[in-house]
Motif scaffolding. Structure first.
Motif, PDB file in Angstrom:
ATOM      1  N   TRP B 652       4.767 -53.949  -1.578  1.00 41.71           N
ATOM      2  CA  TRP B 652       3.404 -53.423  -1.439  1.00 41.71           C
ATOM      3  C   TRP B 652       2.328 -54.481  -1.308  1.00 41.71           C
ATOM      4  N   THR B 653       2.506 -55.606  -1.988  1.00 45.12           N
ATOM      5  CA  THR B 653       1.454 -56.636  -1.950  1.00 45.12           C
ATOM      6  C   THR B 653       2.114 -58.011  -1.867  1.00 45.12           C
ATOM      7  N   GLU B 654       1.307 -59.030  -1.729  1.00 51.69           N
ATOM      8  CA  GLU B 654       1.860 -60.381  -1.644  1.00 51.69           C
ATOM      9  C   GLU B 654       2.419 -60.860  -2.973  1.00 51.69           C
ATOM     10  N   LYS B 655       2.177 -60.077  -4.031  1.00 59.93           N
ATOM     11  CA  LYS B 655       2.757 -60.436  -5.334  1.00 59.93           C
ATOM     12  C   LYS B 655       3.962 -59.563  -5.687  1.00 59.93           C
ATOM     13  N   HIS B 656       4.148 -58.498  -4.927  1.00 64.03           N
ATOM     14  CA  HIS B 656       5.232 -57.557  -5.219  1.00 64.03           C
ATOM     15  C   HIS B 656       6.585 -58.191  -4.856  1.00 64.03           C
ATOM     16  N   PRO B 657       7.627 -57.969  -5.704  1.00 62.08           N
ATOM     17  CA  PRO B 657       8.916 -58.625  -5.441  1.00 62.08           C
ATOM     18  C   PRO B 657       9.742 -57.959  -4.344  1.00 62.08           C
ATOM     19  N   GLY B 658       9.320 -56.783  -3.860  1.00 61.61           N
ATOM     20  CA  GLY B 658      10.145 -56.029  -2.921  1.00 61.61           C
ATOM     21  C   GLY B 658      10.949 -54.985  -3.674  1.00 61.61           C
ATOM     22  N   VAL B 669       6.880 -49.670 -10.953  1.00 64.37           N
ATOM     23  CA  VAL B 669       6.587 -49.835  -9.524  1.00 64.37           C
ATOM     24  C   VAL B 669       6.351 -51.309  -9.194  1.00 64.37           C
ATOM     25  N   ALA B 670       5.697 -52.008 -10.108  1.00 65.06           N
ATOM     26  CA  ALA B 670       5.376 -53.419  -9.865  1.00 65.06           C
ATOM     27  C   ALA B 670       6.640 -54.260  -9.697  1.00 65.06           C
ATOM     28  N   LYS B 671       7.781 -53.769 -10.196  1.00 68.40           N
ATOM     29  CA  LYS B 671       9.029 -54.526 -10.078  1.00 68.40           C
ATOM     30  C   LYS B 671      10.007 -53.885  -9.097  1.00 68.40           C
ATOM     31  N   GLY B 672       9.522 -52.893  -8.341  1.00 66.31           N
ATOM     32  CA  GLY B 672      10.410 -52.274  -7.351  1.00 66.31           C
ATOM     33  C   GLY B 672      10.845 -50.871  -7.729  1.00 66.31           C
ATOM     34  N   GLY B 673      10.196 -50.258  -8.694  1.00 68.83           N
ATOM     35  CA  GLY B 673      10.521 -48.877  -9.055  1.00 68.83           C
ATOM     36  C   GLY B 673       9.793 -47.890  -8.160  1.00 68.83           C
ATOM     37  N   LEU B 674      10.345 -46.680  -8.034  1.00 68.70           N
ATOM     38  CA  LEU B 674       9.751 -45.623  -7.222  1.00 68.70           C
ATOM     39  C   LEU B 674      10.357 -44.286  -7.622  1.00 68.70           C
ATOM     40  N   TRP B 713      -3.898 -44.167   1.461  1.00 66.39           N
ATOM     41  CA  TRP B 713      -2.943 -45.268   1.272  1.00 66.39           C
ATOM     42  C   TRP B 713      -2.325 -45.748   2.582  1.00 66.39           C
ATOM     43  N   LYS B 714      -2.312 -44.883   3.595  1.00 64.95           N
ATOM     44  CA  LYS B 714      -1.692 -45.280   4.865  1.00 64.95           C
ATOM     45  C   LYS B 714      -2.657 -46.027   5.783  1.00 64.95           C
ATOM     46  N   THR B 715      -3.938 -45.877   5.531  1.00 67.06           N
ATOM     47  CA  THR B 715      -4.890 -46.440   6.493  1.00 67.06           C
ATOM     48  C   THR B 715      -5.799 -47.517   5.910  1.00 67.06           C
ATOM     49  N   ASP B 716      -5.785 -47.673   4.594  1.00 69.83           N
ATOM     50  CA  ASP B 716      -6.626 -48.701   3.984  1.00 69.83           C
ATOM     51  C   ASP B 716      -6.015 -50.079   4.260  1.00 69.83           C
ATOM     52  N   LEU B 717      -6.669 -50.872   5.086  1.00 72.47           N
ATOM     53  CA  LEU B 717      -6.093 -52.160   5.465  1.00 72.47           C
ATOM     54  C   LEU B 717      -6.364 -53.256   4.438  1.00 72.47           C
ATOM     55  N   GLU B 723      -3.021 -52.024  -4.763  1.00 76.08           N
ATOM     56  CA  GLU B 723      -3.206 -52.802  -5.992  1.00 76.08           C
ATOM     57  C   GLU B 723      -3.604 -51.920  -7.171  1.00 76.08           C
ATOM     58  N   GLU B 724      -4.515 -50.994  -6.887  1.00 82.98           N
ATOM     59  CA  GLU B 724      -4.967 -50.107  -7.965  1.00 82.98           C
ATOM     60  C   GLU B 724      -3.837 -49.203  -8.438  1.00 82.98           C
ATOM     61  N   ALA B 725      -3.056 -48.681  -7.499  1.00 82.65           N
ATOM     62  CA  ALA B 725      -1.944 -47.798  -7.864  1.00 82.65           C
ATOM     63  C   ALA B 725      -0.933 -48.545  -8.729  1.00 82.65           C
ATOM     64  N   ILE B 726      -0.568 -49.742  -8.269  1.00 88.45           N
ATOM     65  CA  ILE B 726       0.461 -50.503  -8.980  1.00 88.45           C
ATOM     66  C   ILE B 726      -0.019 -50.880 -10.384  1.00 88.45           C
TER      67      ILE B 726
END
Lengths: 217, 940
Positions: B652-658, B669-674, B713-717, B723-726
């Motif tokens: 999701w972000t440049e800090k997210h691990p994938g 979610v911050a560590k790959g949960g969903l 969430w799909k269009t906010d560039l 970031e707020e969600a995570i």
């Protein structure tokens, strides 16, 4: 948790400087998937001509239960029959166990082919009446038979690259898709086999166990 | 073979002059002294293997080692290329690569020959008066673009069909889809259509994303492995490493369900020989046993799924006797498989084309999801639906939308939604993009597919879903011998006004049509001659380094796309990014250009979180490969600590691990949960909830239970929404339920819950009444597609043998690259047909005999036939024959050698299986039904 992992990611053992190695191949038939990676890697590395197969995957019981694949290079026999029968002493065993052929000496009689239990000796085609030409075989990626010619153009043309001298293992085993083909010092190979046997429940499912301990072992 | 490399038309024979120059030599005598240590390598040891150096320029004569990613299948193996004075001289294993650990199959081991093959295309050519003539790039592109503009003026933008490639890099795939949008047509598609389109559509409609949920490495955590419709040993050999480790270490039970006793079946505890095309019935048999015994995961079904009661209603039609009758599998075997899967959890399901290439393919893939949901195997390590994708970047090309039904990121085609978002990313006026299309209706209309584009040429334009016929076609890294109905493809290739074939080798497309002119061949660079990113089957995005510059006069796909855009007059608009980047691409430096394009897709690909995979992070991972654990694919310590290998999307972000494992709630979610994606709103049309139950959330969620997707969430560039969600422990896409029932498919005429339908060409006409196929469709991706009217009970009388196709390990796809590679052809020099001894004896056919294979007439007036050699083997059952599909160069018994430009005949040619594969297409995605057809065989 069983300890077996792909050995490549393990640190090597303690320094045993001074103890000569005994270089071997080992094919884990519970792993070989007949992908042909070893065959191609050999050709890529050594520029082997089209009609020569220094290593070949053999499949038995194809398409039925019991289907088994075995990748067969020159097995670098400790008491190599090819060496014993060679009439011109073109074949010899190195200190580390690698069996070499000297193509300058070889007369291409093909006697080694009769002696070899694995079909390792190869003879180039392409001349009239199927004339044999001198023998070619897996070099264990150790180049030519003499130290003088190491890394020369001639060595590459006749035998291929000399990976052993660079401290690298044979290419076929290095890239094996499932680590079925293992190369290295016999002691290290034995360790790998032991680890795998332990992980598999040590039910004698190692290749050759049936021969050694009777059917059903 | 000699190593040759030519640039700017000059030839330089490198020969073997590099010998003796390799660096890091060890004197042999010294080496032997240390052998006890050094040789401890046993297959493997990394001690004396030279560490791959970063790409730096060394003194002339020295070797540079370059890490790269294999360009064959989607496993995504790494290896090291060694370069001397600009010539690729050898390959070395990359032992630290977490996916393959140095291993390669025959195709990967032959990677170098893809580049140095003497059959590589040297320069652009065109056919003129029946002869191939050399052209300069400028002249070729001038002529092609002039013709395109002429056609556009005469027939509109939809008269062009572009067949893109699963071998494009992510950046080229993205650019090609953008190119089609700027040209003004949705007539663009690629191999995914005929490979996993039914998986993508199926899975996306069950739980949100149409991709492999776990990973190759994660299979090591499985306790049972059901491989159905996939021959791993042949199609994804390196994945076998992980499967065999699971089998050996976990004692994982391996079950292979396949009409053939495949190479993989030889490694299975149980082989199920089901009749081709009966997967849904087989899976429902298993599910019925599981439910009858009470083995289902009740919590998963209750809290995280929708439509279980509808599924149960459908399941009533599949009692074990019926299932056994349909599939040919004894009841006892079905019960045994169900018991094994229930007792050995977590378990994974692996499939490929055997599951997807059916007229009810989307139902087949969904039925696999049903099984995994019922067993509770979703969102856990060792579980999941492990979809093995085919080509090296088919996942990436799918994600980046080289498809006729969506823009990049699965945004769809809505002119005021999807196109608006992307116009914003592209930095062009939304109205300008719209104006490029014929009209707003065509702007939002799905285009032709790979499977049936040729009907756009051949059918009367009044029957089509667009006003004009297709007049020009681009085959860009795509093999026409992969498409069924090849006689129709051939006719279309003969009829179009302009045919452009872009590939590193001469392909079937250039040589099959009987036409004297109007064909252009443009030499493309291979994947090893450009640096870019590539996405493997399990969503890992890896950086692939260029090994050498493009050979001869070949050019990279990106280079060609940009040149064409310039010639067609929209180059300036095309080569810039909008949004907060808002600047032109650096088109003068190939490396910088790729980085600019990555930044652009990072900005736009919000839906699937292709956001945090920056070039910097990808390159850092490549350097730190050794810090990643093989089993968890997680970096332990070091600079990349905590990151997932390949930053698998969503990242999701440049800090997210994938996200390694999709839909996993046991981590934040911050560590790959969903959770499952809340894609269809809070409520289904029937009023039932689509949001997860209380308690089913990723760890650390601020909302206890299901919730809808975040606004915008799909269009906010800017990335703020993510970031707020995570920060609140929430998934940007919500927390919903997986759907057993897909009402939107039913609305289209497909299945609401997955159903068994007999194949169009069924060998069991007695089953048609109960298990009939779908109604015919008038406008199906702009062409009429037949179902019921072609499902005839009498087919089997004249065509009594089941026809199935598949892979051989040495080749891939259309095989253009591999059949031009001596090393691979050595292993498999001839086309063949597998046939059981009993069937062979009934037809007086012996091993090695020539055989004619005939297929039904289908929609046209002629039989198709091919002449192949019989390979008599018990691998196939006695009611079927099996053909590998990689071959071409012979058409219906006629050798096409004289159609090749001089010197370009491949090392091996043979009949194409797809000349005789039958008519039949998936109801939802138009996937071709090449795994189940009928044929008649005759000794030649």
């Amino acid at each position: 948790m069983a300890r077996i992992t792909i050995p490549s990611r393990k640190a090597s053992g303690p320094d045993k400087k001074g103890v000569p190695a005994r270089l071997k191949f080992y094919v884990d038939v519970k792993r070989c998937i007949e992908c042909g990676g070893c065959e191609v890697a050999c050709k890529n590395e050594h520029n082997v001509p089209r009609d020569i197969a220094r290593i070949r995957v053999v499949t038995v019981n194809e398409g039925q239960p019991g289907e088994t694949n075995v990748s067969i290079p020159c097995m670098q026999c400790s008491k190599a029959p090819c060496v014993s029968v060679c009439p011109v002493d073109a074949l010899f065993t190195r200190e580390d166990g690698i069996v070499h052929v000297n193509k300058d000496t070889c007369i291409g009689c093909g006697y080694c082919l009769y002696a070899c239990p694995f079909g390792a000796p190869q003879f180039p085609k392409g001349s009239p009446f199927g004339a044999r030409g001198v023998m070619d075989k897996c070099t264990y990626c150790a180049g030519g038979p003499t130290e003088e010619g190491a890394h020369s153009e001639k060595e590459f043309r006749l035998y291929g690259r000399n990976r052993i001298a660079e401290g690298k293992l044979p290419m076929c085993a290095s890239i094996c898709a499932t680590k079925a083909l293992v190369a290295g010092d016999a002691e290290e190979i034995a360790n790998v086999v032991r680890q795998r046997a332990a992980a598999r429940g040590s039910q004698g499912r190692v290749w050759g166990a049936g021969t050694a301990y009777g059917p059903g072992a | 073979m000699e190593l040759r490399r030519v640039t700017q038309g000059e030839s330089q024979n490198a020969g073997h002059s590099w010998l003796g120059k390799l660096n890091a030599r060890i004197d042999r005598r010294k080496f032997l002294g240390a052998a006890g240590l050094g040789i401890g390598l046993a297959s493997v040891g990394a001690t004396l293997v030279r560490e791959a150096k970063a790409v730096t320029t060394l003194a002339p004569g020295e070797t540079t080692q370059i890490k790269t990613i294999c360009g064959n299948c989607a496993v995504g193996c790494g290896f090291i290329g060694e370069v001397q004075e600009g010539v690729w001289v050898s390959q070395e294993p990359w032992f630290e690569h977490p996916i393959n650990q140095g291993s390669l199959c025959s195709k990967g081991a032959a990677a170098r020959e893809h580049v140095i093959s003497e059959k590589r295309l040297r320069f652009p050519m065109k056919k003129e008066g029946g002869k191939w003539v050399k052209l300069s790039w400028d002249q070729a592109l001038d002529e092609i673009s002039a013709k395109l503009l002429e056609i556009r003026k005469k027939d509109g933008p939809d008269a062009l069909m572009i067949l893109g490639s699963a071998h494009h890099t992510n950046e080229a795939a993205y650019a090609l889809r953008k190119f089609a949008a700027f040209w003004g047509s949705n007539n663009i598609d690629h191999q995914a259509r005929i490979c996993h389109s039914t998986t993508v559509a199926g899975l996306a409609n069950v739980w949100g994303y149409g991709a492999m949920t776990n990973s190759m490495n994660d299979i090591r955590n499985a306790r049972s492995i059901l491989i159905i419709g996939e021959n791993v040993c042949t199609s994804h050999p390196i994945a076998m490493q992980h499967i065999l480790i699971a089998k050996e270490v976990n004692g994982a039970k391996v079950i292979v369900a396949d009409p053939r006793f495949s190479q993989t079946a030889a490694f299975a505890h149980q082989h199920i020989r089901l009749r081709s095309g009966t997967d849904v019935a087989f899976i429902y048999g298993l599910v019925n046993v599981i439910l009858a015994k009470g083995w289902e995961d009740k919590k998963m079904i209750r809290d995280r799924t929708y439509g279980f009661s509808d599924l149960k209603k459908e399941l009533k039609r599949y009692d074990l006797k019926t299932v056994s009758d349909i599939t040919g599998v004894p009841i006892k075997e079905i019960e045994r498989v169900a018991k094994t899967l229930a007792e050995n959890r977590p378990g994974t399901v692996i499939w490929a084309m055997g599951g997807t290439q059916h007229s009810n393919g989307t139902s087949v893939t969904r039925s696999y999801c049903v099984l995994q949901l019922v067993l509770g195997n979703m969102g856990v390590p060792g579980g999941g639906t492990n979809v093995f994708r085919g080509h090296d970047n088919v996942q990436g090309a799918t994600d980046l939308g080289v498809l006729s039904n969506t823009l990049p990121g699965y945004y769809g085609l809505s002119p005021n939604g999807a196109f608006k978002h992307w116009a914003n990313v592209w930095g062009v006026e939304h109205d300008w993009i719209k104006s490029r299309f014929a009209n707003e209706k065509m702007n939002g209309k799905v285009g032709f597919t790979v499977a049936r584009w040729y009907e756009g040429v051949l059918m009367d334009s009044e029957e089509l879903g667009q006003e004009q016929n297709v007049k020009a076609v681009f085959y860009w890294g795509h093999a026409s011998n992969c498409e069924s109905q090849m006689d129709r493809v051939k006719k279309a290739l003969e009829k179009v006004e302009l045919l452009v074939d872009i590939d590193p080798f001469v392909t079937t497309t250039s040589v099959m049509p009987d036409r004297p002119d109007g064909v252009y061949i443009l030499p493309a660079a291979t994947v090893y001659e450009q640096s870019a990113s590539v996405t493997n089957s399990n969503r890992d995005i890896q950086w692939r380094n260029k090994i050498v510059d493009p050979m001869w006069e070949s050019k990279t796909d990106l280079d060609i796309i940009i040149r064409l855009a310039n010639k067609l007059g929209f180059g300036t608009e095309f080569t810039k990014s909008g949004g907060h980047i808002n600047k032109a691409w650096n088109t003068s430096d190939p490396e910088k250009l790729v980085e600019d394009i990555v930044a652009e897709w990072n900005m736009g690909m919000r839906t699937i979180g292709m956001v945090g995979q920056t070039v910097k992070r990808m390159k850092r991972q490549q350097r730190l490969a050794h810090t990643f654990d093989v089993k968890t694919k997680t970096a332990e310590g070091g600079e990349a600590n905590g990151e997932q290998w390949g930053l698998p999307w969503p990242c999701w972000t440049e800090k997210h691990p994938g996200t390694h494992i999709l839909y996993r709630t046991s981590i934040p979610v911050a560590k790959g949960g969903l959770g499952f994606r809340a894609r269809w709103g809070p409520k289904a049309p029937d009023g039932r909830t689509l949001l997860a139950a209380k308690g089913s959330t990723p760890v650390g969620s601020s909302i206890q239970g299901g919730y809808e997707e975040m606004p915008a969430w799909k269009t906010d560039l800017t990335g703020k929404v993510f970031e707020e969600a995570i920060a609140k422990g929430l998934a940007p896409y919500g927390n919903g339920r997986a759907r057993f029932k897909v009402w939107n498919f039913a609305k289209l005429g497909g299945d609401d819950v997955p159903k068994h339908h007999e194949p169009i060409h069924t060998p069991r006409p007695d089953l048609i009444t109960d298990w009939v196929t779908y109604d015919d469709v008038k406008d199906h991706y702009r062409v009429p597609t037949l179902y019921k009217s072609l499902q005839k009970a009498e087919w089997v009388k004249d065509f009594p043998v089941i026809l199935s196709s598949g892979r051989q390990v040495e080749f891939e796809g259309g095989g253009a690259a591999e059949r031009n590679c001596e090393w691979l052809v050595d292993l498999q020099p001839e086309m063949y047909m597998e046939i059981h001894p009993a069937l062979a004896n009934d037809h007086n056919i012996k091993h090695g005999d020539w055989v004619w294979v005939y297929s039904p007439k289908d929609t046209d007036e002629r039989d198709s036939k091919i002449k192949v050699k019989a390979k008599v083997t018990r691998r196939v059952s006695s009611d079927m024959v099996y053909l590998p599909f990689h071959w071409s160069g012979v058409f219906e018994g006629k050798d096409l050698s004289d159609q090749f430009p001089e010197g370009y005949i491949p090392f091996a040619i043979g009949e194409s299986a797809n000349t005789v594969t039958n008519y039949g297409y998936d109801r939802i995605t138009q996937m071709q039904e090449t795994k189940t057809g009928l044929c008649r065989i005759e000794k030649a």
